[in-house]
Design a protein around this motif. Structure first.
Motif, mmCIF file in Angstrom:
data_model
loop_
_atom_site.group_PDB
_atom_site.id
_atom_site.type_symbol
_atom_site.label_atom_id
_atom_site.label_comp_id
_atom_site.label_asym_id
_atom_site.label_seq_id
_atom_site.Cartn_x
_atom_site.Cartn_y
_atom_site.Cartn_z
ATOM 1 N N GLY A 25 0.802 -1.218 0.000
ATOM 2 C CA GLY A 25 0.000 0.000 0.000
ATOM 3 C C GLY A 25 0.829 1.259 0.000
ATOM 4 N N ARG A 26 0.182 2.372 -0.307
ATOM 5 C CA ARG A 26 0.878 3.642 -0.451
ATOM 6 C C ARG A 26 0.727 4.545 0.754
ATOM 7 N N THR A 27 -0.105 4.174 1.707
ATOM 8 C CA THR A 27 -0.391 5.067 2.831
ATOM 9 C C THR A 27 0.143 4.506 4.144
ATOM 10 N N PHE A 28 1.300 3.895 4.072
ATOM 11 C CA PHE A 28 1.876 3.243 5.250
ATOM 12 C C PHE A 28 2.006 4.216 6.410
ATOM 13 N N SER A 29 2.366 5.450 6.133
ATOM 14 C CA SER A 29 2.578 6.421 7.206
ATOM 15 C C SER A 29 1.280 6.787 7.930
ATOM 16 N N ALA A 30 0.149 6.435 7.356
ATOM 17 C CA ALA A 30 -1.133 6.718 7.995
ATOM 18 C C ALA A 30 -1.466 5.708 9.084
ATOM 19 N N TYR A 31 -0.707 4.648 9.177
ATOM 20 C CA TYR A 31 -0.998 3.576 10.115
ATOM 21 C C TYR A 31 -0.012 3.552 11.277
ATOM 22 N N ASN A 32 -0.566 3.475 12.452
ATOM 23 C CA ASN A 32 0.251 3.107 13.606
ATOM 24 C C ASN A 32 0.543 1.617 13.489
ATOM 25 N N MET A 33 1.716 1.225 13.910
ATOM 26 C CA MET A 33 2.117 -0.171 13.766
ATOM 27 C C MET A 33 2.453 -0.761 15.122
ATOM 28 N N GLY A 34 2.079 -2.024 15.295
ATOM 29 C CA GLY A 34 2.359 -2.681 16.561
ATOM 30 C C GLY A 34 2.936 -4.069 16.363
ATOM 31 N N TRP A 35 3.635 -4.519 17.376
ATOM 32 C CA TRP A 35 4.121 -5.899 17.448
ATOM 33 C C TRP A 35 3.447 -6.568 18.641
ATOM 34 N N PHE A 36 2.974 -7.768 18.424
ATOM 35 C CA PHE A 36 2.398 -8.594 19.471
ATOM 36 C C PHE A 36 3.089 -9.953 19.434
ATOM 37 N N ARG A 37 2.968 -10.691 20.505
ATOM 38 C CA ARG A 37 3.541 -12.030 20.525
ATOM 39 C C ARG A 37 2.635 -12.990 21.277
ATOM 40 N N TYR A 93 5.856 -13.899 16.848
ATOM 41 C CA TYR A 93 5.725 -12.441 16.826
ATOM 42 C C TYR A 93 4.975 -12.024 15.568
ATOM 43 N N SER A 94 3.949 -11.198 15.758
ATOM 44 C CA SER A 94 3.130 -10.725 14.641
ATOM 45 C C SER A 94 3.096 -9.208 14.635
ATOM 46 N N CYS A 95 3.033 -8.652 13.432
ATOM 47 C CA CYS A 95 2.875 -7.212 13.311
ATOM 48 C C CYS A 95 1.436 -6.887 12.923
ATOM 49 N N ALA A 96 1.022 -5.687 13.270
ATOM 50 C CA ALA A 96 -0.352 -5.269 13.012
ATOM 51 C C ALA A 96 -0.396 -3.788 12.697
ATOM 52 N N ALA A 97 -1.410 -3.383 11.943
ATOM 53 C CA ALA A 97 -1.576 -1.987 11.545
ATOM 54 C C ALA A 97 -2.877 -1.438 12.100
ATOM 55 N N GLN A 98 -2.790 -0.206 12.566
ATOM 56 C CA GLN A 98 -3.928 0.446 13.208
ATOM 57 C C GLN A 98 -4.187 1.760 12.490
ATOM 58 N N GLY A 99 -5.401 1.877 11.960
ATOM 59 C CA GLY A 99 -5.688 3.052 11.151
ATOM 60 C C GLY A 99 -6.409 4.174 11.862
ATOM 61 N N ASN A 100 -6.783 3.973 13.094
ATOM 62 C CA ASN A 100 -7.552 4.983 13.804
ATOM 63 C C ASN A 100 -6.723 5.631 14.907
ATOM 64 N N SER A 101 -7.363 6.008 15.982
ATOM 65 C CA SER A 101 -6.680 6.707 17.051
ATOM 66 C C SER A 101 -5.587 5.849 17.674
ATOM 67 N N TRP A 102 -4.655 6.506 18.287
ATOM 68 C CA TRP A 102 -3.522 5.840 18.936
ATOM 69 C C TRP A 102 -4.019 5.043 20.131
ATOM 70 N N ASN A 103 -3.989 3.743 19.976
ATOM 71 C CA ASN A 103 -4.435 2.817 21.019
ATOM 72 C C ASN A 103 -3.496 1.626 20.952
ATOM 73 N N TRP A 113 -3.570 -7.591 10.250
ATOM 74 C CA TRP A 113 -2.567 -8.442 10.897
ATOM 75 C C TRP A 113 -1.798 -9.227 9.844
ATOM 76 N N GLY A 114 -0.527 -9.430 10.126
ATOM 77 C CA GLY A 114 0.290 -10.268 9.270
ATOM 78 C C GLY A 114 0.533 -11.622 9.914
ATOM 79 N N ARG A 115 1.021 -12.540 9.106
ATOM 80 C CA ARG A 115 1.409 -13.842 9.655
ATOM 81 C C ARG A 115 2.649 -13.658 10.518
ATOM 82 N N GLY A 116 2.727 -14.424 11.572
ATOM 83 C CA GLY A 116 3.812 -14.253 12.514
ATOM 84 C C GLY A 116 5.101 -14.919 12.097
ATOM 85 N N THR A 117 6.135 -14.590 12.848
ATOM 86 C CA THR A 117 7.435 -15.212 12.673
ATOM 87 C C THR A 117 7.875 -15.755 14.022
#
Length: 123
Positions: A25-37, A93-103, A113-117
């Motif tokens: 995608g082209r709007t990566f900077s619009a998403y907050n990104m997180g790591w979960f495990r 470990y999985s990464c995730a993208a959040q498009g709304n408010s910082w939470n 969500w992406g597939r984990g590693t």
């Protein structure tokens, strides 16, 4: 947004790994990104998050001072540098993208969500 995590592996306690999460995608900077495990027999837990412009981060207490989250928006990639690894860091470990408010800490607040590693830390 499609996400793909990579960089996991087997490492001895005290070692380091760097995880990467590539996004489409082209709007990566619009998403907050997180790591979960999610460790064996455990629930998924928050690890770290970074705001879209990279100007704010959040960490779980268990990883503060050892893990660093960063991002390069021009490369559509977020990283998780993990140092001083411990056996209890063993998890998928999985990464995730959040498009709304910082939470940052709530998994339900993430939209994609992406597939984990797998990260395995031996003692």
């Amino acid at each position: 947004v499609q996400l793909q995590a990579s960089g996991g592996g087997l490492v001895q306690a005290g070692g380091s790994l760097r995880l990467s999460c590539a996004a489409s995608g082209r709007t990566f900077s619009a998403y907050n990104m997180g790591w979960f495990r999610q460790g064996p027999g455990k629930e998924r837990e928050f690890v770290a998050a970074i705001r879209g412009r990279g100007d704010s981060t959040s960490y779980a207490d268990s990883v503060k001072g050892r893990f660093t989250i960063s991002r390069i928006n021009a490369k559509n990639t977020v990283y998780l540098q993990m140092n001083s690894l411990k056996p209890e860091d063993t998890a998928v470990y999985s990464c995730a993208a959040q498009g709304n408010s910082w939470n940052p800490t709530n998994s339900w607040a993430y939209d994609f969500w992406g597939r984990g590693t797998q990260v395995t830390v031996s003692s």
